[in-house]
Scaffold this active site. Sequence first.
Site, PDB file in Angstrom:
ATOM      1  N   CYS A 155      11.078  -4.371  10.260  1.00 52.92           N
ATOM      2  CA  CYS A 155      11.394  -4.791   8.883  1.00 52.92           C
ATOM      3  C   CYS A 155      12.852  -4.527   8.517  1.00 52.92           C
ATOM      4  O   CYS A 155      13.428  -5.211   7.678  1.00 52.92           O
ATOM      5  CB  CYS A 155      10.492  -4.069   7.894  1.00 52.92           C
ATOM      6  SG  CYS A 155       8.762  -4.265   8.319  1.00 52.92           S
ATOM      7  N   ASN A 199       4.734 -11.379   4.445  1.00 53.89           N
ATOM      8  CA  ASN A 199       5.768 -10.496   4.993  1.00 53.89           C
ATOM      9  C   ASN A 199       6.225 -11.081   6.328  1.00 53.89           C
ATOM     10  O   ASN A 199       5.446 -11.140   7.277  1.00 53.89           O
ATOM     11  CB  ASN A 199       5.158  -9.096   5.172  1.00 53.89           C
ATOM     12  CG  ASN A 199       6.114  -8.086   5.766  1.00 53.89           C
ATOM     13  OD1 ASN A 199       7.115  -8.448   6.371  1.00 53.89           O
ATOM     14  ND2 ASN A 199       5.785  -6.814   5.608  1.00 53.89           N
ATOM     15  N   HIS A 228      13.315  -6.260   1.210  1.00 55.21           N
ATOM     16  CA  HIS A 228      12.440  -6.747   2.272  1.00 55.21           C
ATOM     17  C   HIS A 228      11.089  -7.024   1.625  1.00 55.21           C
ATOM     18  O   HIS A 228      10.581  -6.205   0.850  1.00 55.21           O
ATOM     19  CB  HIS A 228      12.314  -5.683   3.364  1.00 55.21           C
ATOM     20  CG  HIS A 228      11.113  -5.868   4.233  1.00 55.21           C
ATOM     21  ND1 HIS A 228      10.864  -7.039   4.893  1.00 55.21           N
ATOM     22  CD2 HIS A 228      10.070  -5.044   4.517  1.00 55.21           C
ATOM     23  CE1 HIS A 228       9.725  -6.928   5.550  1.00 55.21           C
ATOM     24  NE2 HIS A 228       9.221  -5.727   5.340  1.00 55.21           N
TER      25      HIS A 228
HETATM   26  O1  UT7 Z   1       6.983  -4.207   6.131  1.00 58.66           O
HETATM   27  C1  UT7 Z   1       6.223  -3.042   6.042  1.00 58.66           C
HETATM   28  C2  UT7 Z   1       4.855  -3.518   6.283  1.00 58.66           C
HETATM   29  N1  UT7 Z   1       3.764  -2.892   5.684  1.00 58.66           N
HETATM   30  C3  UT7 Z   1       3.634  -2.532   4.412  1.00 58.66           C
HETATM   31  O2  UT7 Z   1       4.499  -2.576   3.592  1.00 58.66           O
HETATM   32  C4  UT7 Z   1       2.253  -2.092   4.030  1.00 58.66           C
HETATM   33  C5  UT7 Z   1       2.214  -1.118   2.911  1.00 58.66           C
HETATM   34  N2  UT7 Z   1       0.834  -0.894   2.524  1.00 58.66           N
HETATM   35  C6  UT7 Z   1       0.141  -1.812   1.844  1.00 58.66           C
HETATM   36  O3  UT7 Z   1       0.679  -2.856   1.480  1.00 58.66           O
HETATM   37  C7  UT7 Z   1      -1.282  -1.492   1.491  1.00 58.66           C
HETATM   38  O4  UT7 Z   1      -1.622  -0.216   2.005  1.00 58.66           O
HETATM   39  C8  UT7 Z   1      -2.289  -2.558   2.038  1.00 58.66           C
HETATM   40  C9  UT7 Z   1      -2.128  -3.836   1.232  1.00 58.66           C
HETATM   41  C10 UT7 Z   1      -2.076  -2.820   3.494  1.00 58.66           C
HETATM   42  C11 UT7 Z   1      -3.715  -2.055   1.859  1.00 58.66           C
HETATM   43  O5  UT7 Z   1      -3.966  -1.747   0.518  1.00 58.66           O
HETATM   44  P1  UT7 Z   1      -4.611  -0.355   0.128  1.00 58.66           P
HETATM   45  O6  UT7 Z   1      -4.782  -0.377  -1.312  1.00 58.66           O
HETATM   46  O7  UT7 Z   1      -3.753   0.741   0.705  1.00 58.66           O
HETATM   47  O8  UT7 Z   1      -6.009  -0.420   0.838  1.00 58.66           O
HETATM   48  P2  UT7 Z   1      -6.663   0.575   1.893  1.00 58.66           P
HETATM   49  O9  UT7 Z   1      -6.049   0.410   3.227  1.00 58.66           O
HETATM   50  O10 UT7 Z   1      -6.732   1.954   1.308  1.00 58.66           O
HETATM   51  O11 UT7 Z   1      -8.129   0.001   1.948  1.00 58.66           O
HETATM   52  C12 UT7 Z   1      -8.964  -0.040   0.764  1.00 58.66           C
HETATM   53  C13 UT7 Z   1     -10.204  -0.852   1.098  1.00 58.66           C
HETATM   54  C14 UT7 Z   1     -10.862  -0.436   2.416  1.00 58.66           C
HETATM   55  O12 UT7 Z   1     -12.244  -0.565   2.241  1.00 58.66           O
HETATM   56  P3  UT7 Z   1     -13.152   0.728   1.957  1.00 58.66           P
HETATM   57  O13 UT7 Z   1     -12.939   1.640   3.121  1.00 58.66           O
HETATM   58  O14 UT7 Z   1     -12.641   1.288   0.658  1.00 58.66           O
HETATM   59  O15 UT7 Z   1     -14.522   0.134   1.844  1.00 58.66           O
HETATM   60  C15 UT7 Z   1     -10.388  -1.517   3.376  1.00 58.66           C
HETATM   61  O16 UT7 Z   1     -11.295  -1.735   4.433  1.00 58.66           O
HETATM   62  O17 UT7 Z   1      -9.849  -2.238   1.244  1.00 58.66           O
HETATM   63  C16 UT7 Z   1     -10.371  -2.722   2.491  1.00 58.66           C
HETATM   64  N3  UT7 Z   1      -9.488  -3.780   2.962  1.00 58.66           N
HETATM   65  C17 UT7 Z   1      -9.660  -5.060   2.614  1.00 58.66           C
HETATM   66  N4  UT7 Z   1     -10.576  -5.660   1.824  1.00 58.66           N
HETATM   67  C18 UT7 Z   1     -10.462  -6.990   1.670  1.00 58.66           C
HETATM   68  C19 UT7 Z   1      -8.418  -3.682   3.775  1.00 58.66           C
HETATM   69  N5  UT7 Z   1      -7.888  -4.899   3.964  1.00 58.66           N
HETATM   70  C20 UT7 Z   1      -8.634  -5.767   3.250  1.00 58.66           C
HETATM   71  C21 UT7 Z   1      -8.583  -7.145   3.052  1.00 58.66           C
HETATM   72  N6  UT7 Z   1      -9.510  -7.721   2.266  1.00 58.66           N
HETATM   73  N7  UT7 Z   1      -7.629  -7.919   3.603  1.00 58.66           N
END
Ligand code: UT7
Length: 349
Positions: free
Chosen positions: A114, A306, A276
Amino acid sequence: MLQSKIAGIGFYVPEKVVTNHDLAKIMDTSDEWIQERTGIVERRYAEKHKETTSTMGAKAAEIAIERAGITPKEVDFIIFATLSPDYYFPGSGVLLQRALGMNGIGALDIRNQCSGFIYGLSIADQFVKTGMYKNVLLVGAEFHSCGLDFTTRGRNVSVIFGDGAGAVVIQPTAEKNKGILSTHLHADGEYAEKLAYINPGSHGGVHLGTEKYGYPEQEFGGIFFTDKMYEDGDYYPNMEGQAVFKLAVTKFPEVINEALAQNGYKASDLDMFVPHQANLRISQLVQRQLGLPDEKVWNNIQKYGNTTAASIPIALCEAWEAGKVKEGDLVCLAAFGSGFTWASSLIRW
Ligand code: UT7
């Protein structure tokens, strides 16, 4: 000493639009979840077997080169930033060089994910400032869609990323207080595996392959990919999203303030901030911390997702094309991502 400036800029995104609804048809996700957590509405996917990372990079480069008022033959160095190259090796830089007929000049591939574009900008800046090169072509390009896990298992990663390319030509300028004012690069390998694509790689004793795929009997030690590793999807990128998020919202403001302080500016002096495009929520938090109004921040993650090394040049190019980055404007670029690496640059346009 010379300064360097962005003399031409261009971007290319593939035609194919993939909406959140399209993804919801093949994995357990929803438009609502994706928009709420990331701001993304749709992204572009390149056409497999027709497009590659370097062909997309070449399209963006051609526009940047033309806008810089030069021909490909006048480019004297290439820097190519990507985490999704055409080949494991050689790098995409030499493929771009071949495609645009720039044979003989140096081509450097960098792997800073990134932050790749800003790391590349810093390298180009040093080469131009010292007088070594006059026209450095810097490309950031990604073909993510051919390496993502499109099952529910990979949904936290696959819904975020999109394909595309951006490019700039860096040239010297004799004007004072103009062009790239400074670049600031950081990394912390403590977090290397938090956002990583670790297979194939030498950490496992083999780069590629399994016995199943014809790899010869183990002669020199090391382990092979097992069927379980394939079943578990160990060959896909993995991300601990919350760890990335937490550090990103700290390091973005830190590295931006570092750039502002070095040049004697405040956030309120900025005309445009191009982050970014990691996650709209991250950008909004950073914007709030800097106290910037909406019209001074360029976000396009809604349309493209992204695109890692391509995201800053695509966003900067869009802002410039929309007339929101003008001659004399103070522009800040900043990035955070895998490594972890983070970086910023301050530019007087
Ligand atoms: O360039 C750098 C690249 N990366 C980033 O900048 C990523 C930074 N982080 C993020 O953007 C966020 O952490 C995410 C968008 C990736 C995830 O959001 P979050 O609020 O941190 O979700 P989480 O990983 O804590 O997951 C919450 C829930 C989980 O379910 P349970 O365990 O609570 O039942 C995940 O399995 O959301 C679930 N989940 C989804 N549900 C629907 C994870 N991905 C998805 C999805 N659709 N695509």
